[in-house]
Design a protein around this motif. Structure first.
Motif, PDB file in Angstrom:
ATOM      1  N   LYS A  58     -33.667 -14.349  59.646  1.00 59.56           N
ATOM      2  CA  LYS A  58     -34.139 -13.874  58.221  1.00 59.56           C
ATOM      3  C   LYS A  58     -35.532 -12.780  57.978  1.00 59.56           C
ATOM      4  O   LYS A  58     -36.196 -12.461  59.087  1.00 59.56           O
ATOM      5  CB  LYS A  58     -34.901 -14.793  57.272  1.00 59.56           C
ATOM      6  CG  LYS A  58     -35.852 -15.638  58.098  1.00 59.56           C
ATOM      7  CD  LYS A  58     -36.066 -17.149  57.381  1.00 59.56           C
ATOM      8  CE  LYS A  58     -36.854 -18.340  58.591  1.00 59.56           C
ATOM      9  NZ  LYS A  58     -36.473 -19.813  58.585  1.00 59.56           N
TER      10      LYS A  58
ATOM     11  N   LYS B 107     -42.064 -12.561  58.234  1.00 61.15           N
ATOM     12  CA  LYS B 107     -43.223 -13.044  57.538  1.00 61.15           C
ATOM     13  C   LYS B 107     -44.659 -13.354  58.514  1.00 61.15           C
ATOM     14  O   LYS B 107     -43.990 -14.751  59.499  1.00 61.15           O
ATOM     15  CB  LYS B 107     -43.124 -13.988  55.918  1.00 61.15           C
ATOM     16  CG  LYS B 107     -42.677 -12.724  55.279  1.00 61.15           C
ATOM     17  CD  LYS B 107     -42.189 -13.123  54.277  1.00 61.15           C
ATOM     18  CE  LYS B 107     -41.068 -12.852  53.420  1.00 61.15           C
ATOM     19  NZ  LYS B 107     -41.103 -13.789  51.671  1.00 61.15           N
TER      20      LYS B 107
ATOM     21  N   ASP C 270     -45.554 -18.008  60.887  1.00 59.33           N
ATOM     22  CA  ASP C 270     -45.226 -17.015  60.725  1.00 59.33           C
ATOM     23  C   ASP C 270     -42.953 -18.375  60.243  1.00 59.33           C
ATOM     24  O   ASP C 270     -43.587 -19.697  60.150  1.00 59.33           O
ATOM     25  CB  ASP C 270     -44.547 -16.602  62.454  1.00 59.33           C
ATOM     26  CG  ASP C 270     -43.911 -17.497  63.849  1.00 59.33           C
ATOM     27  OD1 ASP C 270     -42.833 -17.863  63.498  1.00 59.33           O
ATOM     28  OD2 ASP C 270     -44.200 -18.147  64.333  1.00 59.33           O
ATOM     29  N   ASN C 271     -42.471 -17.506  59.639  1.00 61.41           N
ATOM     30  CA  ASN C 271     -41.677 -18.123  59.647  1.00 61.41           C
ATOM     31  C   ASN C 271     -40.079 -17.246  60.624  1.00 61.41           C
ATOM     32  O   ASN C 271     -39.146 -17.566  60.538  1.00 61.41           O
ATOM     33  CB  ASN C 271     -40.314 -17.310  57.980  1.00 61.41           C
ATOM     34  CG  ASN C 271     -40.042 -15.799  58.016  1.00 61.41           C
ATOM     35  OD1 ASN C 271     -40.708 -14.945  59.059  1.00 61.41           O
ATOM     36  ND2 ASN C 271     -39.345 -15.690  56.895  1.00 61.41           N
TER      37      ASN C 271
ATOM     38  N   ASN D  92     -38.635 -26.944  56.747  1.00 60.88           N
ATOM     39  CA  ASN D  92     -37.979 -27.266  55.153  1.00 60.88           C
ATOM     40  C   ASN D  92     -37.658 -29.197  54.740  1.00 60.88           C
ATOM     41  O   ASN D  92     -37.426 -29.406  55.485  1.00 60.88           O
ATOM     42  CB  ASN D  92     -36.938 -26.557  54.635  1.00 60.88           C
ATOM     43  CG  ASN D  92     -36.824 -24.765  55.029  1.00 60.88           C
ATOM     44  OD1 ASN D  92     -37.446 -24.546  54.470  1.00 60.88           O
ATOM     45  ND2 ASN D  92     -36.550 -24.117  55.842  1.00 60.88           N
TER      46      ASN D  92
ATOM     47  N   GLU E 267     -38.228 -23.779  59.194  1.00 57.81           N
ATOM     48  CA  GLU E 267     -39.162 -22.494  58.630  1.00 57.81           C
ATOM     49  C   GLU E 267     -39.506 -21.971  59.032  1.00 57.81           C
ATOM     50  O   GLU E 267     -39.878 -20.456  58.564  1.00 57.81           O
ATOM     51  CB  GLU E 267     -39.953 -23.271  57.543  1.00 57.81           C
ATOM     52  CG  GLU E 267     -40.591 -22.911  55.453  1.00 57.81           C
ATOM     53  CD  GLU E 267     -41.305 -23.430  54.908  1.00 57.81           C
ATOM     54  OE1 GLU E 267     -41.874 -22.616  55.081  1.00 57.81           O
ATOM     55  OE2 GLU E 267     -39.742 -24.089  54.826  1.00 57.81           O
ATOM     56  N   GLY E 268     -40.740 -21.926  60.360  1.00 58.44           N
ATOM     57  CA  GLY E 268     -41.255 -21.392  60.999  1.00 58.44           C
ATOM     58  C   GLY E 268     -42.208 -22.096  62.013  1.00 58.44           C
ATOM     59  O   GLY E 268     -42.621 -23.494  62.017  1.00 58.44           O
TER      60      GLY E 268
ATOM     61  N   LYS F 149     -46.684 -22.845  62.842  1.00 57.51           N
ATOM     62  CA  LYS F 149     -48.576 -22.500  62.194  1.00 57.51           C
ATOM     63  C   LYS F 149     -49.083 -22.883  63.760  1.00 57.51           C
ATOM     64  O   LYS F 149     -48.966 -24.611  64.125  1.00 57.51           O
ATOM     65  CB  LYS F 149     -48.364 -23.466  61.013  1.00 57.51           C
ATOM     66  CG  LYS F 149     -50.166 -23.263  60.542  1.00 57.51           C
ATOM     67  CD  LYS F 149     -50.421 -23.766  59.846  1.00 57.51           C
ATOM     68  CE  LYS F 149     -51.709 -23.831  59.108  1.00 57.51           C
ATOM     69  NZ  LYS F 149     -52.229 -24.427  57.634  1.00 57.51           N
TER      70      LYS F 149
END
Length: 173
Positions: free
Chosen positions: A87, A90, A108-109, A153, A159-160, A162
């Motif tokens: 994807k 980000k 980040d994603n 998700n 989803e990423g 942290k």
């Protein structure tokens, strides 16, 4: 090509200057991180965006941090997360302060640390950078200051990532 070489030269010069110092201003670290992300964006096969969220008191130029502490996490987020994902990338780099600590988050994603590590283990190369940086953080702050969390998700898909840590707040006044 010239933009990439110029950005890399600036980054290289700043990194060399900072590496000789015990502490640099948070504003300088943010500037170097910005140049690092710019170089990665210029070289990346796919676009990604990055933003900084800075909520500090005192101002970033008054906060002192050890140099070259954060860039590794940003590099990992970009190279092993965002650029390997499917994807649009980000990246968010956050700084905030409490009365006693500077808190940093890199979000980040990308595809997730465990999936990335599984793919990485298929090669002979195993980086020591995360281990060394974790040990460095623990000597500066405390044991268990670094936290790496996979963001998921609602359906359980990754989803990423942290990454969070805190270091004692040090100022130049």
């Amino acid at each position: 090509m010239n933009a990439t070489i110029n950005s890399f030269a600036i980054l290289f010069r700043e990194t060399l200057q900072n590496s000789r110092k015990e502490h640099i201003g948070l504003d300088q670290e943010i500037k170097v991180l910005g140049h690092y992300v710019e170089v990665e964006q210029l070289m990346a096969q796919k676009p990604f965006e990055c933003n900084f969220d800075i909520q500090t008191t005192p101002d970033p130029e008054e906060i002192l941090i050890p140099p070259m502490l954060i860039q590794l996490f940003v590099e990992n987020a970009i190279r092993h997360g965002i650029l390997k994902g499917d994807k649009n990338g980000k990246l968010q780099i956050k700084f905030r302060t409490t009365k006693t600590h500077l808190h940093c988050s890199i979000i980040d994603n990308g595809l997730g640390i465990f999936k990335s590590q599984n793919e990485k283990s298929k090669t002979d190369h195993q980086s020591m950078a995360l281990t060394v940086t974790k040990e460095r953080l623990e000597s500066i702050a405390s044991i268990d200051t670094l936290h790496i969390t996979e963001l998921k998700n609602e359906d359980g898909s990754i989803e990423g990532i942290k990454i969070t840590f805190k270091i004692p707040l040090l100022t130049d006044y």
